[in-house]
Design a protein around this motif. Structure first.
Motif, PDB file in Angstrom:
ATOM      1  N   PHE A   1      -0.623  -3.725   3.235  1.00 55.51           N
ATOM      2  CA  PHE A   1      -2.053  -3.528   3.027  1.00 55.51           C
ATOM      3  C   PHE A   1      -2.901  -4.490   3.823  1.00 55.51           C
ATOM      4  CE2 PHE A   1      -5.768  -2.033   1.168  1.00 55.51           C
ATOM      5  CZ  PHE A   1      -6.529  -3.073   0.667  1.00 55.51           C
TER       6      PHE A   1
ATOM      7  N   TYR B   1       0.829  -1.198   0.000  1.00 54.94           N
ATOM      8  CA  TYR B   1       0.000   0.000   0.000  1.00 54.94           C
ATOM      9  C   TYR B   1       0.864   1.249   0.000  1.00 54.94           C
ATOM     10  CZ  TYR B   1      -3.333   3.519   1.469  1.00 54.94           C
ATOM     11  OH  TYR B   1      -4.109   4.633   1.529  1.00 54.94           O
TER      12      TYR B   1
ATOM     13  N   TYR C   1      -8.175   0.485   6.177  1.00 52.73           N
ATOM     14  CA  TYR C   1      -6.860   0.802   6.701  1.00 52.73           C
ATOM     15  C   TYR C   1      -5.948   1.256   5.582  1.00 52.73           C
ATOM     16  CZ  TYR C   1      -2.725   1.124   9.310  1.00 52.73           C
ATOM     17  OH  TYR C   1      -1.612   1.639   9.899  1.00 52.73           O
TER      18      TYR C   1
ATOM     19  N   HIS D   1      -6.185   3.672  16.642  1.00 49.97           N
ATOM     20  CA  HIS D   1      -4.803   4.013  16.313  1.00 49.97           C
ATOM     21  C   HIS D   1      -4.497   5.428  16.768  1.00 49.97           C
ATOM     22  CE1 HIS D   1      -3.807   0.748  13.280  1.00 49.97           C
ATOM     23  NE2 HIS D   1      -5.088   0.535  13.536  1.00 49.97           N
TER      24      HIS D   1
ATOM     25  N   HIS E   1      -1.466   1.349  18.885  1.00 52.51           N
ATOM     26  CA  HIS E   1      -2.828   0.975  18.530  1.00 52.51           C
ATOM     27  C   HIS E   1      -3.310  -0.117  19.473  1.00 52.51           C
ATOM     28  CE1 HIS E   1      -0.859  -2.370  16.351  1.00 52.51           C
ATOM     29  NE2 HIS E   1      -1.995  -2.999  16.555  1.00 52.51           N
TER      30      HIS E   1
ATOM     31  N   SER F   1       2.393   1.156   3.689  1.00 54.84           N
ATOM     32  CA  SER F   1       2.158   0.156   4.735  1.00 54.84           C
ATOM     33  C   SER F   1       1.910  -1.188   4.085  1.00 54.84           C
ATOM     34  CB  SER F   1       0.964   0.532   5.606  1.00 54.84           C
ATOM     35  OG  SER F   1      -0.252   0.301   4.915  1.00 54.84           O
TER      36      SER F   1
ATOM     37  N   ARG G   1      -2.253  -6.085   6.540  1.00 54.10           N
ATOM     38  CA  ARG G   1      -2.061  -6.102   7.988  1.00 54.10           C
ATOM     39  C   ARG G   1      -2.824  -4.932   8.574  1.00 54.10           C
ATOM     40  NH1 ARG G   1       4.367  -7.576   8.732  1.00 54.10           N
ATOM     41  NH2 ARG G   1       4.408  -9.266   7.215  1.00 54.10           N
ATOM     42  N   THR G   2      -4.072  -5.155   8.877  1.00 54.78           N
ATOM     43  CA  THR G   2      -4.926  -4.037   9.259  1.00 54.78           C
ATOM     44  C   THR G   2      -4.561  -3.426  10.589  1.00 54.78           C
ATOM     45  OG1 THR G   2      -6.511  -5.542  10.252  1.00 54.78           O
ATOM     46  CG2 THR G   2      -6.884  -4.933   7.960  1.00 54.78           C
ATOM     47  N   THR G   3      -3.671  -4.056  11.325  1.00 52.62           N
ATOM     48  CA  THR G   3      -3.234  -3.434  12.563  1.00 52.62           C
ATOM     49  C   THR G   3      -1.853  -2.839  12.428  1.00 52.62           C
ATOM     50  OG1 THR G   3      -2.292  -5.509  13.355  1.00 52.62           O
ATOM     51  CG2 THR G   3      -4.598  -5.081  13.897  1.00 52.62           C
TER      52      THR G   3
ATOM     53  N   TYR H   1     -10.070  -1.115  15.305  1.00 49.41           N
ATOM     54  CA  TYR H   1      -8.899  -0.831  16.104  1.00 49.41           C
ATOM     55  C   TYR H   1      -8.814   0.685  16.338  1.00 49.41           C
ATOM     56  CZ  TYR H   1      -6.905  -5.497  15.850  1.00 49.41           C
ATOM     57  OH  TYR H   1      -6.686  -6.836  15.995  1.00 49.41           O
TER      58      TYR H   1
END
Lengths: 114, 110
Positions: free
Chosen positions: A96, A31, B95, B34, B49, A94, A98-100, B32
């Motif tokens: 993409f 991303y 995200y 952040h 987060h 980032s 890995r939503t955390t 989540y």
């Protein structure tokens, strides 16, 4: 790792000129995105890409073009610069899926259009 | 993205703890929370987060209310370098396409 690298850091253009802001990342992130930040404002998303060959518009895409031919690079093109495009531009990347995960930002490119 | 509400500004003294609040009453069960910060003349940087439990890292702690409708970023001992704009963000399913609001301007006094 260099992280997210933006060039140039500063640029002055005349109205109607075109230019490209370069963004490169060496983290193999899928991303990548471009934001602009006007004085005293939050960041606004211009365009983003979820992988090579895939781009989409963000909140404020008018007047800007992007392409993503490689995973590493995501240039932002101003087709015909206008004074309203005077801003600080940030590129980010980032993982993409890995939503955390965290979004990594470049140091910014300050553009002034006269 | 779910909406967040933060105070426009806060002040602290150096070496004192700072508690930066964020309200997110429309948060969904899978959102989540952040936090990012933006130092003067720099791009934003990730801080921390969390989802439900309180989280700690080398930069800060994140305390999440039991109902998840609010959270607090805790800087245990503020330094002058912590003076920045702090953003509370709920990315949801988008995200990467983060929406940065106005954030909280933190001023740290020597």
């Amino acid at each position: 790792n260099a992280g997210v690298t933006q060039t140039p850091k500063f640029q002055v253009l005349k109205t109607g000129q075109s230019m490209t802001l370069q963004c490169a990342q060496d983290m193999n992130h899928e991303y990548m995105s471009w934001y602009r930040q006007d004085p005293g404002m939050g960041l606004r998303l211009i365009h983003y890409s979820v992988g090579a060959g895939i781009t989409d518009q963000g909140e404020v895409p008018n007047g800007y073009n992007v392409s993503r031919s490689t995973t590493e690079d995501f240039p932002l093109r101003l087709l015909s610069a206008a004074p309203s495009q005077t801003s600080v531009y940030f590129c980010a990347s980032s993982y993409f899926y890995r939503t955390t995960g965290e979004l990594f930002f470049g140091e910014g490119s300050r553009l002034t259009v006269l | 993205d779910a909406k967040t509400t933060q105070p426009n500004s806060m002040e602290s003294n150096e070496e004192e703890p700072v508690h930066l609040p964020c309200n997110h009453s429309t948060i969904s069960g899978t959102d989540y929370i952040h936090w990012y910060r933006q130092l003067p003349s720099q791009g934003p940087e990730y801080v921390i987060h969390g989802l439900t439990s309180n989280v700690n890292n080398r930069m800060a702690s994140l305390a999440i209310a039991e109902d998840r409708k609010s959270s607090t970023l805790i800087l245990h001992r503020a330094t002058l370098r912590d003076a920045a704009v702090y953003y509370c963000i709920l990315p949801g399913t988008s995200y990467g396409k983060l929406t940065f609001g106005q954030g909280t301007i933190l001023t740290v006094h020597p």
